[in-house]
Design a protein around this motif. Structure first.
Motif, mmCIF file in Angstrom:
data_model
loop_
_atom_site.group_PDB
_atom_site.id
_atom_site.type_symbol
_atom_site.label_atom_id
_atom_site.label_comp_id
_atom_site.label_asym_id
_atom_site.label_seq_id
_atom_site.Cartn_x
_atom_site.Cartn_y
_atom_site.Cartn_z
ATOM 1 N N ILE A 116 39.787 61.426 39.131
ATOM 2 C CA ILE A 116 38.351 61.090 39.766
ATOM 3 C C ILE A 116 38.037 61.748 40.759
ATOM 4 C CG2 ILE A 116 37.657 59.224 40.599
ATOM 5 C CD1 ILE A 116 38.512 57.266 39.200
ATOM 6 N N THR A 117 37.243 62.808 41.422
ATOM 7 C CA THR A 117 36.517 63.319 42.095
ATOM 8 C C THR A 117 37.423 62.440 43.414
ATOM 9 O OG1 THR A 117 34.369 63.017 42.107
ATOM 10 C CG2 THR A 117 35.925 64.448 41.330
ATOM 11 N N GLN A 155 46.063 53.891 47.015
ATOM 12 C CA GLN A 155 45.911 53.055 47.115
ATOM 13 C C GLN A 155 44.917 52.708 45.268
ATOM 14 O OE1 GLN A 155 42.513 50.439 49.226
ATOM 15 N NE2 GLN A 155 43.990 48.920 49.084
ATOM 16 N N GLN A 156 44.536 52.867 45.272
ATOM 17 C CA GLN A 156 44.068 52.666 43.588
ATOM 18 C C GLN A 156 44.737 52.665 42.671
ATOM 19 O OE1 GLN A 156 41.162 50.361 44.667
ATOM 20 N NE2 GLN A 156 40.137 50.607 42.170
ATOM 21 N N LEU A 188 38.628 54.340 34.926
ATOM 22 C CA LEU A 188 38.865 55.234 33.941
ATOM 23 C C LEU A 188 41.015 55.178 34.585
ATOM 24 C CD1 LEU A 188 39.443 57.842 32.429
ATOM 25 C CD2 LEU A 188 39.234 59.045 35.038
ATOM 26 N N TYR A 189 41.034 54.963 35.720
ATOM 27 C CA TYR A 189 42.347 54.492 35.621
ATOM 28 C C TYR A 189 43.359 53.185 34.904
ATOM 29 C CZ TYR A 189 41.922 57.252 39.723
ATOM 30 O OH TYR A 189 42.029 57.967 41.471
ATOM 31 N N ASP A 190 42.539 52.411 35.114
ATOM 32 C CA ASP A 190 42.696 51.099 34.166
ATOM 33 C C ASP A 190 42.936 51.247 32.410
ATOM 34 O OD1 ASP A 190 41.720 49.073 36.401
ATOM 35 O OD2 ASP A 190 40.286 48.878 35.237
#
Length: 427
Positions: free
Chosen positions: A171-172, A217-218, A195-197
């Protein structure tokens, strides 16, 4: 129709297409529907123009075996793309973000192409139609696929991940973009993090910018992470050297000098270098790719027009990217400066406050002569003598017919719908 049967027809074709104006001979045409168009009405035209088959969802238009009737053309396109993706032994890198997606994608492509055959999203075709079309362009000759993902509502990135099934992702950034659909910055973070998920759930690799606290954090606790940035913990270490007139950084004991304007492009370059490093592209090839990359299509371009120097960043704008552009412009040490700023779209109920925030910033920082263009900026409260408002581009044009802008440094930035590149013809 069973998707395997349709796939057999696809393999007979040269490509997949959704636009009769861009048909390739012997392509597979998908007759998509939209709010203002119905592709079924153009199916026969597509065949006459060279398409081999047409996928339609109105049975009455199917008059011979070249028409393939399905329940829903869009869903069929997406299902076919996923089926095709599963047949490929090709790693897919997905990227999304609020700003810089297309520039980052092009930089990654430039780097990876040094040692790999890459297939990447063309332009900004990054939605529920563009992603399937990108996947269908990937073939057995491709070493790495690069898929850009855009969204303006929750669950869109999740859908695109289900279609593309990426192996890697990044993620930019997270910014105030498409607030009309996401509601708030928190909504943006949640939606982009889909997208991370997906990557976490499928134990895939995530590229994380350690200079971005939200990204850190994410992705806290994720297993497969390649970190890049300034901290010593980064897998790929990079440091900003300067941002004027173009961005330079250090990587692996070397200085990399780009042709990109704006401090914000440091992160876009850093992503591409980190991805290249992960995929074992050698240092010299990475540096060469970054230094040779030339921005196009009104994205962070530095242009010369007469005796003026112009930062043309008029492809798009939102509150985060606008503020970043102003911060960068503030650092310039040039003499006379002029700013042409257009409305930021898709902000919903926050539009008035966000445009006023930009105006308040401009009043607090004398960056030069400011020209605000568009309904939203026109309705803001302005007190400074160096800020002028114009309701339309045409009104600005009338003003510029009697005013010369010379020997100056210019910033032109606004949302795509404002088409502020037209200002070049007015100067």
């Amino acid at each position: 129709m069973i998707i395997e049967t349709l796939y057999a027809h696809f393999l007979e074709c040269t490509s997949a297409c959704t636009d009769t104006r861009k048909l390739e001979k012997d392509c597979l045409f998908f007759a998509l529907k939209g709010d203002h168009y119905n592709g079924n009405k153009f199916a026969s035209q597509a065949l006459d123009s060279g398409a081999k088959y047409c996928v339609v969802d109105e049975a009455e238009v199917a008059i011979d075996e070249r028409y393939i009737v399905v329940d829903n053309v869009l869903e069929t396109l997406q299902q076919l793309a996923t089926h095709h993706r599963k047949t490929l032994n090709v790693p897919i890198l997905a990227l999304t973000g609020s700003n810089g997606k297309t520039t980052t994608k092009e930089l990654i492509k430039a780097v990876l192409s040094k040692t790999n055959v890459t297939t990447a999203t063309q332009g900004n075709l990054n939605n529920h139609i563009g992603v399937p079309l990108t996947l269908l362009q990937i073939n057995e000759h491709t070493d790495i696929g690069i898929v850009e993902m855009g969204a303006n509502h929750p669950k869109e990135i999740a859908l695109l991940c289900q279609i593309a099934q990426p192996d890697y992702g990044l993620i930019t950034n997270f910014g105030k973009a498409h607030l009309e659909g996401f509601g708030s910055l928190e909504g943006v973070i949640k939606a982009k993090s889909e997208l991370y998920d997906y990557l976490k759930a499928h134990h895939k690799v995530i590229f994380v910018n350690e200079n971005d606290p939200i990204q850190v954090q994410q992705t806290s606790g994720y297993e497969q992470v390649h970190k890049f940035g300034l901290p010593t913990s980064s897998d790929t270490r990079l440091k900003l050297v300067k941002s004027q007139p173009c961005v330079s950084l250090t990587y692996n004991n070397r200085t990399v000098n780009s042709q990109l304007a704006g401090t914000y492009n440091f992160n876009n370059m850093a992503v591409a270098i980190a991805v290249g490093s992960y995929f074992k592209v050698n240092r010299e090839a990475i540096i060469n790719a970054i230094e040779k990359y030339t921005p196009t299509n009104n994205r962070s371009q530095i242009l010369k027009q007469g005796n003026n120097t112009i930062i043309m960043d008029a492809y798009n704008a939102n509150p985060t990217s606008m503020l970043a552009a102003l911060e960068n412009f503030k650092q310039l040490q040039q003499g006379k400066k002029h700013l042409f700023l257009g409305d930021m779209f898709e902000l919903g109920q926050t539009a008035a406050n966000e445009h006023q925030f930009i105006v308040d910033y401009l009043e607090q920082h004398d960056l030069g002569q400011v020209y605000l263009v568009g309904e939203n900026f026109y309705n803001t409260t302005v007190t400074s003598k160096w800020i002028q408002k114009f309701q339309t581009v045409e009104a600005l044009k009338f003003y510029l017919n009697t005013t010369r802008v010379e020997h100056s440094f210019l910033l032109i930035k606004g949302s795509r719908g404002m088409a502020l590149e037209r200002i070049l013809d007015m100067l």
